[in-house]
Scaffold this motif. Structure first.
Motif, PDB file in Angstrom:
ATOM      1  N   LEU A   1       0.823  -1.207   0.000  1.00 57.74           N
ATOM      2  CA  LEU A   1       0.000   0.000   0.000  1.00 57.74           C
ATOM      3  C   LEU A   1       0.857   1.257   0.000  1.00 57.74           C
ATOM      4  O   LEU A   1       0.555   2.237  -0.703  1.00 57.74           O
ATOM      5  N   HIS A   2       1.916   1.266   0.787  1.00 55.87           N
ATOM      6  CA  HIS A   2       2.762   2.450   0.869  1.00 55.87           C
ATOM      7  C   HIS A   2       3.429   2.748  -0.471  1.00 55.87           C
ATOM      8  O   HIS A   2       3.437   3.900  -0.929  1.00 55.87           O
ATOM      9  N   CYS A   3       3.961   1.716  -1.103  1.00 56.70           N
ATOM     10  CA  CYS A   3       4.648   1.930  -2.379  1.00 56.70           C
ATOM     11  C   CYS A   3       3.676   2.352  -3.472  1.00 56.70           C
ATOM     12  O   CYS A   3       3.982   3.248  -4.279  1.00 56.70           O
ATOM     13  N   ALA A   4       2.512   1.733  -3.504  1.00 57.04           N
ATOM     14  CA  ALA A   4       1.511   2.107  -4.509  1.00 57.04           C
ATOM     15  C   ALA A   4       1.022   3.531  -4.283  1.00 57.04           C
ATOM     16  O   ALA A   4       0.824   4.304  -5.234  1.00 57.04           O
ATOM     17  N   ALA A   5       0.818   3.905  -3.011  1.00 55.88           N
ATOM     18  CA  ALA A   5       0.356   5.258  -2.697  1.00 55.88           C
ATOM     19  C   ALA A   5       1.401   6.294  -3.093  1.00 55.88           C
ATOM     20  O   ALA A   5       1.055   7.369  -3.619  1.00 55.88           O
ATOM     21  N   ARG A   6       2.653   6.005  -2.855  1.00 56.82           N
ATOM     22  CA  ARG A   6       3.707   6.921  -3.267  1.00 56.82           C
ATOM     23  C   ARG A   6       3.768   7.023  -4.785  1.00 56.82           C
ATOM     24  O   ARG A   6       3.972   8.112  -5.331  1.00 56.82           O
ATOM     25  N   TYR A   7       3.594   5.912  -5.471  1.00 57.41           N
ATOM     26  CA  TYR A   7       3.675   5.897  -6.932  1.00 57.41           C
ATOM     27  C   TYR A   7       2.536   6.712  -7.558  1.00 57.41           C
ATOM     28  O   TYR A   7       2.751   7.494  -8.495  1.00 57.41           O
ATOM     29  N   LEU A   8       1.315   6.578  -7.014  1.00 58.58           N
ATOM     30  CA  LEU A   8       0.152   7.288  -7.565  1.00 58.58           C
ATOM     31  C   LEU A   8      -0.023   8.674  -6.952  1.00 58.58           C
ATOM     32  O   LEU A   8      -0.981   9.378  -7.279  1.00 58.58           O
ATOM     33  N   GLU A   9       0.923   9.050  -6.070  1.00 56.91           N
ATOM     34  CA  GLU A   9       0.907  10.386  -5.437  1.00 56.91           C
ATOM     35  C   GLU A   9      -0.409  10.610  -4.687  1.00 56.91           C
ATOM     36  O   GLU A   9      -1.102  11.615  -4.878  1.00 56.91           O
ATOM     37  N   MET A  10      -0.712   9.679  -3.800  1.00 52.13           N
ATOM     38  CA  MET A  10      -1.945   9.758  -3.017  1.00 52.13           C
ATOM     39  C   MET A  10      -1.638  10.430  -1.686  1.00 52.13           C
ATOM     40  O   MET A  10      -1.650   9.807  -0.621  1.00 52.13           O
ATOM     41  N   ARG A  11      -1.359  11.761  -1.754  1.00 50.50           N
ATOM     42  CA  ARG A  11      -0.881  12.485  -0.582  1.00 50.50           C
ATOM     43  C   ARG A  11      -1.891  13.488  -0.024  1.00 50.50           C
ATOM     44  O   ARG A  11      -1.595  14.180   0.955  1.00 50.50           O
ATOM     45  N   HIS A  12      -3.051  13.625  -0.634  1.00 50.88           N
ATOM     46  CA  HIS A  12      -4.012  14.651  -0.197  1.00 50.88           C
ATOM     47  C   HIS A  12      -5.243  13.991   0.405  1.00 50.88           C
ATOM     48  O   HIS A  12      -5.728  12.978  -0.104  1.00 50.88           O
TER      49      HIS A  12
END
Length: 533
Positions: A86-97
């Motif tokens: 989940l962490h790597c996928a979130a970083r890849y898709l820029e899920m920061r907001h």
């Protein structure tokens, strides 16, 4: 995630492994990357639009998890088995907001990571395995995530002290490390570790799965947290032993290379000299050279006083005629001296001197060992480090017997390297070697020139006698014998001259006979010269 007719949105190709159909109105608000790619568009405009991700971390499994997060309004169950994905996928898709008033996925995974202190040991191992599979060490963000995971692993090992995690510590109010041993298999595994390892090394087996890159990060984390260097050294040696059993030569090469580099940054006393020699033998077999080989030799040299004779008797590398690797021992001796100059003791120095003298005795019979290397070994340490000259005297005697063709210059150099003033036992004395007694044998160390004329001063001759290294109490006897021999040679010279004068007066028929006698007398003189020289 549904058929195209229902979603009517995007086709997402993940690493050419599978295609997902997702509604861009649902996933784009959570992903800044997808929002930039497609923006706000109507369902009809977005139909049949496709995006291909060829390097999506974690592949289809992690994208499916992210999709569920989006379709479940920013909620997902995070566990040790999916946290890294989940962490790597979130970083890849820029899920920061944040979306819909909930934390974004990157924030949620970070919070879960901070809670690792309450995880069980098997959960930590599961997370570490996923980090390695995702190759997190290759990216900046992934590296940071991996380091936090490794820090938690090291903290857990340190806090457990000498006790391995046990089922009894799994309750929430326990102050010790907790372990999820609810299942029978976990309990059996823990018990087997306790029986296989000492209490302080229960974790060795569990961490054998880490590759060379993760191993480096793990050891650096241990050093940062002031972990016991001796325990780190034991782990590295165990890792090397177990990992090199069933792998190919090039993999062994990499393992040895990494383990040596890591051992080098530990305290010198943390690894035994015997273990380092074992590594050296394997490194030699695999052809490990360069920086790693140099580090290994420096480590051994710094504690050469702990080595044994068997440790030093390493066969010569391929392509060299000599039986043993004398060059290696010379390098180890140099490394020891470098250390000894700064912090060595006289006790250590004497141990190494005795060891090298014993080594000289072993290599002396080698017919291919050159005199320059033999002498370099003999003179690598100061003579003051020796309590006795027995071994080195024996080595020199043996070497000269095995190498009868040595030049007079080489023999003189070797004999000059000996200190005859040191005590030499009767058992070590060899009558064929220049001795303490008068009348040195056929390989006298110093070429005393008894043909010198009377112009040579008495002090000069006395100095030559003393240079042979004979005990001071025998100097006068030796000098008297040499003077006697010189007188005898002088008489022979006069006899030869007289015969030469008489030959001029004799008939030619008798000249030949006299000449033969002259050659015979001159030959006697040359023989005397040869013995003394």
């Amino acid at each position: 995630m549904g058929s195209p007719s229902i979603c009517g949105s995007l086709r997402v190709d993940i690493n050419r492994e599978a295609t997902f159909f997702v509604d861009q109105r649902i996933v784009c608000p959570f992903s800044s990357k997808l929002s930039r790619l497609f923006g706000v568009m109507s369902a009809s405009d977005a139909r049949n639009r496709e995006v291909v991700f060829g390097d999506f971390p974690g592949g289809t499994e992690s994208f499916e998890l992210v999709s569920r997060f989006c379709y479940n309004h920013g909620k997902v169950e995070i566990s040790p088995t999916n946290l890294a994905l989940l962490h790597c996928a979130a970083r890849y898709l820029e899920m920061r907001h944040p979306v819909l008033g909930v934390d974004n996925l990157v924030t949620q995974t970070r919070k879960a990571l901070e809670g690792m202190k309450d995880w069980t040991w098997p959960d930590l191992m599961a997370l570490l395995k996923h980090c390695q599979e995702l190759n997190l060490a290759t990216t900046l963000s992934g590296s940071s995530f991996l380091e936090k995971c490794l820090d938690s692993v090291v903290t857990r090992v340190s806090s457990s002290g000498e006790q391995s995690p046990s089922p009894s510590t799994s309750s929430s109010d326990s102050s010790g490390p907790r372990l999820s041993c609810e299942t029978k298999s976990n309990i059996t595994h823990t018990d087997s570790l306790k029986s296989s390892f000492s209490q302080g090394t229960w974790w060795f087996e569990d961490l054998l799965f880490v590759d060379a890159t993760v191993l480096e990060r793990l050891v650096h984390s241990m050093i940062t947290q002031k972990f016991n260097h001796a325990v780190i050294g034991k782990f590295l040696l165990y890792y090397h032993k177990m990992k090199t059993q069933f792998v190919k030569p090039h993999e062994k090469f990499e393992i040895v290379d990494v383990v040596v580099d890591l051992l080098y940054i530990l305290e010198r006393a943390s690894v035994s000299c015997k273990s380092l020699f074992g590594l050296l033998r394997m490194a030699s077999t695999l052809g490990v050279d360069g920086c790693s080989r140099m580090k290994l030799e420096l480590m051994i040299g710094s504690q050469l006083d702990q080595a044994t004779l068997d440790n030093l008797l390493i066969p010569s590398p391929a392509g060299m005629n000599q039986l043993y690797d004398v060059d290696l021992v010379l390098r180890l001796s140099t490394a020891f001296l470098d250390k000894a100059h700064s912090r060595g003791s006289i006790t250590e120095l004497k141990k190494v001197a005795a060891l090298l003298d014993s080594y000289l005795v072993e290599v002396a019979p080698d017919p291919w060992l050159r005199p320059t290397k033999f002498l370099a070994l003999a003179t690598s340490l100061l003579d003051s480090a020796r309590d006795s000259n027995d071994n080195i005297y024996q080595a020199f005697s043996m070497y000269m017997e095995v190498h009868p063709g040595l030049s007079r210059e080489d023999r003189a150099k070797m004999c000059g390297a000996l200190n005859y003033d040191k005590k030499l036992s009767d058992e070590a004395y060899n009558p064929k070697f220049p001795s303490r007694n008068p009348m040195p044998a056929q390989i006298s160390p110093i070429p005393v020139n008894i043909k010198s004329k009377t112009g040579e001063s008495e002090p000069h001759r006395k100095q030559a006698v003393q240079h042979t290294g004979e005990p001071e109490m025998d100097n006068e006897k030796l000098q008297a014998q040499l003077q006697g021999m010189q007188s005898r040679v002088t008489e022979l010279e006069k006899a030869c001259k007289k015969m030469q004068n008489q030959m001029g007066k004799m008939p030619k028929a008798r000249a030949g006979s006299s000449c033969n006698r002259q050659r015979s007398r001159c030959t006697d003189k040359e023989l005397v010269d040869e013995v003394v020289m």
